[in-house]
Every structure is written in structure tokens, then in C-alpha cells.
Design a protein around this motif. Structure first.
Motif, PDB file in Angstrom:
ATOM      1  N   ARG A 264       0.774  -1.264  -0.129  1.00 29.72           N
ATOM      2  CA  ARG A 264       0.094  -0.102  -0.005  1.00 29.72           C
ATOM      3  C   ARG A 264       0.899   1.330   0.142  1.00 29.72           C
ATOM      4  N   TRP A 265       1.881   1.418   0.816  1.00 33.37           N
ATOM      5  CA  TRP A 265       2.865   2.242   0.670  1.00 33.37           C
ATOM      6  C   TRP A 265       3.431   2.473  -0.446  1.00 33.37           C
ATOM      7  N   SER A 266       3.841   1.441  -1.116  1.00 36.90           N
ATOM      8  CA  SER A 266       4.490   1.569  -2.495  1.00 36.90           C
ATOM      9  C   SER A 266       3.670   2.349  -3.402  1.00 36.90           C
ATOM     10  N   ARG A 267       2.060   1.937  -3.319  1.00 31.60           N
ATOM     11  CA  ARG A 267       1.172   2.527  -4.221  1.00 31.60           C
ATOM     12  C   ARG A 267       0.986   4.006  -4.007  1.00 31.60           C
ATOM     13  N   GLU A 268       1.123   4.492  -2.826  1.00 33.17           N
ATOM     14  CA  GLU A 268       0.968   5.704  -2.118  1.00 33.17           C
ATOM     15  C   GLU A 268       2.240   6.499  -2.609  1.00 33.17           C
ATOM     16  N   GLY A 269       3.288   5.948  -3.012  1.00 35.16           N
ATOM     17  CA  GLY A 269       4.379   6.846  -3.417  1.00 35.16           C
ATOM     18  C   GLY A 269       5.428   6.927  -2.367  1.00 35.16           C
ATOM     19  N   ARG A 270       5.580   6.012  -1.264  1.00 33.20           N
ATOM     20  CA  ARG A 270       6.418   6.276  -0.187  1.00 33.20           C
ATOM     21  C   ARG A 270       7.960   5.691  -0.729  1.00 33.20           C
ATOM     22  N   LEU A 271       7.788   4.654  -1.367  1.00 31.92           N
ATOM     23  CA  LEU A 271       9.106   4.033  -2.090  1.00 31.92           C
ATOM     24  C   LEU A 271       9.681   5.145  -3.185  1.00 31.92           C
ATOM     25  N   VAL A 272      10.885   5.321  -2.806  1.00 30.71           N
ATOM     26  CA  VAL A 272      11.653   6.352  -3.833  1.00 30.71           C
ATOM     27  C   VAL A 272      13.022   5.472  -4.230  1.00 30.71           C
ATOM     28  N   GLN A 273      13.203   5.555  -5.583  1.00 29.04           N
ATOM     29  CA  GLN A 273      14.396   4.798  -6.092  1.00 29.04           C
ATOM     30  C   GLN A 273      15.362   6.029  -6.543  1.00 29.04           C
ATOM     31  N   ALA A 274      16.532   5.683  -6.473  1.00 27.30           N
ATOM     32  CA  ALA A 274      17.577   6.192  -6.870  1.00 27.30           C
ATOM     33  C   ALA A 274      18.796   5.714  -7.542  1.00 27.30           C
ATOM     34  N   ALA A 275      19.644   6.035  -8.221  1.00 27.39           N
ATOM     35  CA  ALA A 275      20.888   5.227  -8.659  1.00 27.39           C
ATOM     36  C   ALA A 275      20.391   4.194  -9.906  1.00 27.39           C
ATOM     37  N   GLY A 276      19.542   4.971 -10.441  1.00 26.52           N
ATOM     38  CA  GLY A 276      18.677   3.888 -11.441  1.00 26.52           C
ATOM     39  C   GLY A 276      18.010   2.663 -10.974  1.00 26.52           C
ATOM     40  N   GLY A 277      17.673   2.723  -9.751  1.00 28.22           N
ATOM     41  CA  GLY A 277      16.759   2.016  -8.910  1.00 28.22           C
ATOM     42  C   GLY A 277      17.847   0.913  -8.098  1.00 28.22           C
ATOM     43  N   ARG A 278      18.819   1.208  -7.934  1.00 24.82           N
ATOM     44  CA  ARG A 278      19.727   0.351  -7.003  1.00 24.82           C
ATOM     45  C   ARG A 278      19.668   0.794  -5.683  1.00 24.82           C
ATOM     46  N   VAL A 279      19.062   1.827  -5.560  1.00 24.12           N
ATOM     47  CA  VAL A 279      18.924   2.201  -4.148  1.00 24.12           C
ATOM     48  C   VAL A 279      17.002   2.502  -4.072  1.00 24.12           C
ATOM     49  N   VAL A 280      16.638   1.962  -2.947  1.00 26.07           N
ATOM     50  CA  VAL A 280      15.123   2.269  -2.651  1.00 26.07           C
ATOM     51  C   VAL A 280      14.977   2.703  -1.319  1.00 26.07           C
ATOM     52  N   GLN A 281      14.518   3.831  -1.329  1.00 29.91           N
ATOM     53  CA  GLN A 281      14.051   4.533   0.150  1.00 29.91           C
ATOM     54  C   GLN A 281      12.665   4.430   0.527  1.00 29.91           C
ATOM     55  N   LEU A 282      12.471   4.155   1.838  1.00 30.59           N
ATOM     56  CA  LEU A 282      11.150   4.185   2.330  1.00 30.59           C
ATOM     57  C   LEU A 282      11.039   4.979   3.460  1.00 30.59           C
ATOM     58  N   GLY A 283      10.136   5.978   3.414  1.00 30.51           N
ATOM     59  CA  GLY A 283       9.737   6.762   4.635  1.00 30.51           C
ATOM     60  C   GLY A 283       8.607   6.357   5.364  1.00 30.51           C
ATOM     61  N   ALA A 284       8.670   5.379   6.312  1.00 29.15           N
ATOM     62  CA  ALA A 284       7.516   4.624   6.867  1.00 29.15           C
ATOM     63  C   ALA A 284       6.837   5.651   7.686  1.00 29.15           C
ATOM     64  N   PRO A 285       5.568   5.824   8.028  1.00 30.44           N
ATOM     65  CA  PRO A 285       4.791   6.497   9.000  1.00 30.44           C
ATOM     66  C   PRO A 285       5.068   6.132  10.284  1.00 30.44           C
ATOM     67  N   HIS A 286       5.621   5.020  10.629  1.00 30.35           N
ATOM     68  CA  HIS A 286       5.980   4.388  12.022  1.00 30.35           C
ATOM     69  C   HIS A 286       6.794   3.335  11.811  1.00 30.35           C
ATOM     70  N   LYS A 287       7.446   2.967  13.028  1.00 27.16           N
ATOM     71  CA  LYS A 287       8.494   1.966  13.043  1.00 27.16           C
ATOM     72  C   LYS A 287       8.246   0.577  12.261  1.00 27.16           C
ATOM     73  N   ILE A 288       9.139   0.199  11.439  1.00 33.79           N
ATOM     74  CA  ILE A 288       9.066  -1.197  11.038  1.00 33.79           C
ATOM     75  C   ILE A 288      10.660  -1.644  10.953  1.00 33.79           C
ATOM     76  N   ASP A 289      10.844  -2.946  10.697  1.00 33.93           N
ATOM     77  CA  ASP A 289      12.034  -3.512  10.727  1.00 33.93           C
ATOM     78  C   ASP A 289      12.765  -3.447   9.450  1.00 33.93           C
ATOM     79  N   ALA A 290      13.951  -2.936   9.255  1.00 33.18           N
ATOM     80  CA  ALA A 290      14.494  -2.833   7.811  1.00 33.18           C
ATOM     81  C   ALA A 290      14.427  -4.112   7.034  1.00 33.18           C
ATOM     82  N   ALA A 291      14.711  -5.426   7.693  1.00 35.51           N
ATOM     83  CA  ALA A 291      14.432  -6.802   7.338  1.00 35.51           C
ATOM     84  C   ALA A 291      13.253  -6.805   6.691  1.00 35.51           C
ATOM     85  N   GLU A 292      12.177  -6.139   7.039  1.00 36.08           N
ATOM     86  CA  GLU A 292      10.692  -6.352   6.635  1.00 36.08           C
ATOM     87  C   GLU A 292      10.796  -5.789   5.074  1.00 36.08           C
ATOM     88  N   LEU A 293      11.374  -4.600   4.967  1.00 34.92           N
ATOM     89  CA  LEU A 293      11.577  -3.910   3.857  1.00 34.92           C
ATOM     90  C   LEU A 293      12.584  -4.787   2.670  1.00 34.92           C
TER      91      LEU A 293
END
Length: 384
Positions: A264-293
Motif C-alpha cells: 500500500r505504501w508503494s502505491r502511495e508513492g512512499r518508495l523512492v528509487q535512486a541510482a537507477g533503481g539500485r537504492v530504494v528508500q522508504l519513509g515509513a509512517p511508523h517504525k518497521i524493521d528494515a529486514a521487512e523492507l
């Protein structure tokens, strides 16, 4: 934890730690001190270590506090070190500190877990007949600042140090695989399933209960984790089996919900790509584990010709909940994040960026824009 948990551990020790840690939530028991790293600054944990060592030997697993001794006294201090030869670091008064941690920037440690290092060390002590050291390891207090499956399993194995059958049990391979699943988001080998994943999810449930303040770190070690292997062998008492299975099922369901949330967050545009897709950043509205990402990106990689190599996560945290915590995880096993942590710490002094080759992050910090961290990470990756 949401409140203090202080058990009978000696009046002088209890008073000294109370004066040091103040109103910060912590748990002191005869087994050791648990104080979450999110609520106690590093210098307080350093001071707590000194206090604890005045009252006996100490186990410091899966934890470093930014000092030269963290590596010099580690079970693996150099590339050619053998954990089986480790005997701890002597301290005045006849006590020892036992440091076992895989987060240091050594090639030897890039794919290690603390659980595996502890087991290799204790088996080495048994093979060399060092029964007096095994007894000292078992009775040493712990200092712990988090409660993930790797640190939980490492301390549980250490509590069994004097039980030769327990230390050489072949079923420990299930727990080693569970620790690797935790630290590297690496699915256990098929021959170790389903027990390895069951152990991982049960330990994850224990971690969540400790974080919520409904279970103490000491109670987890003493009461529940001792039944983990018997449960996997279908030999645990009914109460333990039911509770461990409940934690396992809860965390499997929670993971499914997290993956749905990330979608759902991906559909909302919270996932941002950089370096041609080699880096993916998520701004989560609350704490999650990075392993889950990382798990989400592996199961459902973003559209693009390049597979993600680095996951960058941020969410609000800290004592006031008003600062940002950054977490980084490598999806590519060949990617060593240590140089990136050094670059980020130079670019953002005092943010506390650091970790191991595969994962790390920052302390709660203010004044650093997520876009700036993403830009630094992308530039570093493209320059490699």
C-alpha cells in the motif's frame, strides 16, 4: 519496555544503575541488565558496563559501544582469529568480560552471526577442557541493548555453557539458521525447514513482547527460550509449546500484514528509487524493521532493469518521538556498507551512523533530510 523491571540483583548494584539510568526504562535481574539502545545514550551503557563489572563477570554479545576495546577484546579481533581459542578479557578483581559481536568491519565477519560465534567459542572451550571458564560464562551477567533473535539465541546458548550435550546438540543448526534469517533475511536451507523458520518466528514474537513491555528479557531467557529446541522436537511441556506456537503464528501473520502495508505504501508513492533503481528508500509512517523492507523488495522488486542493492528506511523515533531514525540494509551479499556508514557519519557528524557490512543505521537524529541521506547513498553506490 514501558516501565522499570528491577528484580533482586544486589542492593548496591541496583542503586548504582538506578542513579546512572534514571527514569529511562530498563530491566535489571540476577541474569543481567537490559536497556534499549533507543532510550539510553552510548555513554550511559559504557558506564553501566563498568558498574556491572564491579559485581562479577559480564557477557556483552551483539553489541559494541564505539571503543577500541570493543574489537580488541572481541572473540574475533583480527581476520585470522579463531573463536574456539577465545577466553575473554580479564579485569581487576578476577572477573572477565566476554565480548562476542559480528558487527566489526572485518572480512571474516561479513556473513557471521553472534549466535554462530558464541557456539564456536563454547565448543572450543569444551574441546580444550576449560570447564572453569564455561562455568564463568554461564554465571556471568549480560548487558543487552536490544532483543532480536540473534542476541536472544546467543545468550540462551551461553546459559547452557556447562551442559555439554546442549552445546553439541546437532539441532542447534536450526537456531544458527534462524539467526542468519534474522541478520541477513536469508531463507534457511530446505533441509533445516520447517524448524529453522519456526524458531525464527517464535524468537521474533519474543522480541516483540519484550519491546512491548509484556515480557522481560530475563524471563524470555530463563523461562521460554530454554524450551525452544524441545518445542521444535515436539518434546516441550504443553504451556511452553502453546506459547511458542502462538508467538510463531502471530509473527507469521504480522509479516503478511507488513507486506500488505508495504504494498500500500508503494502505491502511495512512499518508495523512492535512486541510482537507477539500485537504492530504494522508504519513509515509513511508523517504525518497521528494515529486514521487512528487504523481504518485500525481494518478493516484489520495483519495476526496472536493475535489481535493488540497498534498502534505506527512515521513521520517527527517539525518546520524544520527534526525530528520525535511519536504517540501511544490503540486498546484495557482496555489498559492504561500512564505507557508506563512514561517509554518512562524516557528512552528518553526530548522527551515529554505523553497523556491520550488511546492515546498520543511525541514532535518533534531527535536522537531516531523508533526501540528503538518499543522495549520499546513491552517489556512494554509483562511485563504487
Amino acid at each position: 519496555m514501558t516501565s522499570h523491571r528491577r528484580h533482586a540483583a544486589g542492593g548496591e548494584l541496583e542503586s548504582a544503575l538506578a542513579a546512572l539510568l534514571g527514569d529511562r526504562p530498563y530491566e535489571l535481574s540476577p541474569l543481567g541488565l537490559y536497556c534499549r539502545r533507543e532510550v539510553a545514550r552510548t555513554e550511559r551503557l559504557v558506564a553501566a558496563e563498568r558498574v556491572l563489572l564491579q559485581h562479577g563477570s559480564l557477557r556483552v554479545f551483539d553489541l559494541q559501544l564505539g571503543r577500541p576495546c570493543d574489537l580488541a577484546e572481541n572473540a574475533i579481533p583480527t581476520e585470522d582469529a579463531d573463536p574456539a581459542a577465545y577466553e575473554g578479557a580479564p579485569r581487576p578483581g578476577g572477573v572477565r568480560v566476554f565480548r562476542v559481536d559480528h558487527h566489526h568491519p572485518l572480512e571474516r565477519l561479513r556473513r557471521e552471526t553472534t549466535t554462530a560465534l558464541v557456539l564456536a567459542w563454547l565448543r572450543g572451550l569444551w574441546e580444550r577442557g576449560r570447564t572453569e571458564l564455561l562455568a564463568e560464562v554461564a554465571r556471568a551477567r549480560y548487558l543487552a541493548d536490544h532483543a532480536d533473535p540473534d542476541i536472544l539465541l546467543a545468550h540462551r546458548i551461553a546459559l547452557d555453557a556447562q551442559d555439554r550435550a546442549a552445546i553439541f546438540a546437532p539441532e542447534l543448526q536450526w537456531l544458527l539458521a534462524a539467526a542468519r534469517r534474522n541478520d541477513y533475511v536469508e531463507p534457511p536451507p530446505a533441509e533445516l525447514e520447517p524448524q529453522a523458520s519456526r524458531a525464527f518466528y517464535a524468537c521474533l514474537g519474543i522480541e516483540r513482547a519484550i519491546e512491548a513491555g509484556t515480557l522481560g528479557f530475563a524471563e524470555a531467557e530463563r523461562r521460554w527460550l530454554r524450551w525452544l529446541l524441545p518445542w521444535l522436537r515436539a518434546e516441550a511441556p504443553a504451556e511452553a509449546a502453546e506459547q511458542l506456537a502462538r508467538w510463531e503464528q502471530e509473527q507469521r501473520a504480522a509479516q503478511a500484514r507488513v507486506l500488505e502495508r508495504l504494498e500500500r505504501w508503494s502505491r502511495e508513492g512512499r518508495l523512492v528509487q535512486a541510482a537507477g533503481g539500485r537504492v530504494v528508500q522508504l519513509g515509513a509512517p511508523h517504525k518497521i524493521d528494515a529486514a521487512e523492507l528487504v523481504l518485500y523488495l525481494r518478493l516484489r522488486p520495483p519495476a526496472g532493469a536493475v535489481a535493488p542493492q540497498l534498502a534505506l528506511l527512515h521513521f520517527a523515533g527517539g525518546e520524544d518521538g520527534a526525530r528520525l531514525i535511519y536504517k540501511l540494509r544490503a540486498l546484495d551479499p557482496a555489498l559492504d556498507l561500512q564505507p557508506l556508514f563512514a561517509r554518512l557519519e562524516e557528512r552528518f557528524p553526530g548522527a551515529g551512523f554505523g553497523g556491520r557490512a550488511a546492515a546498520g543505521g543511525s541514532r535518533p537524529t534531527a535536522g537531516i533530510e531523508p533526501q540528503a541521506v538518499l543522495a549520499e547513498a546513491a552517489d556512494w553506490l554509483q562511485r563504487r
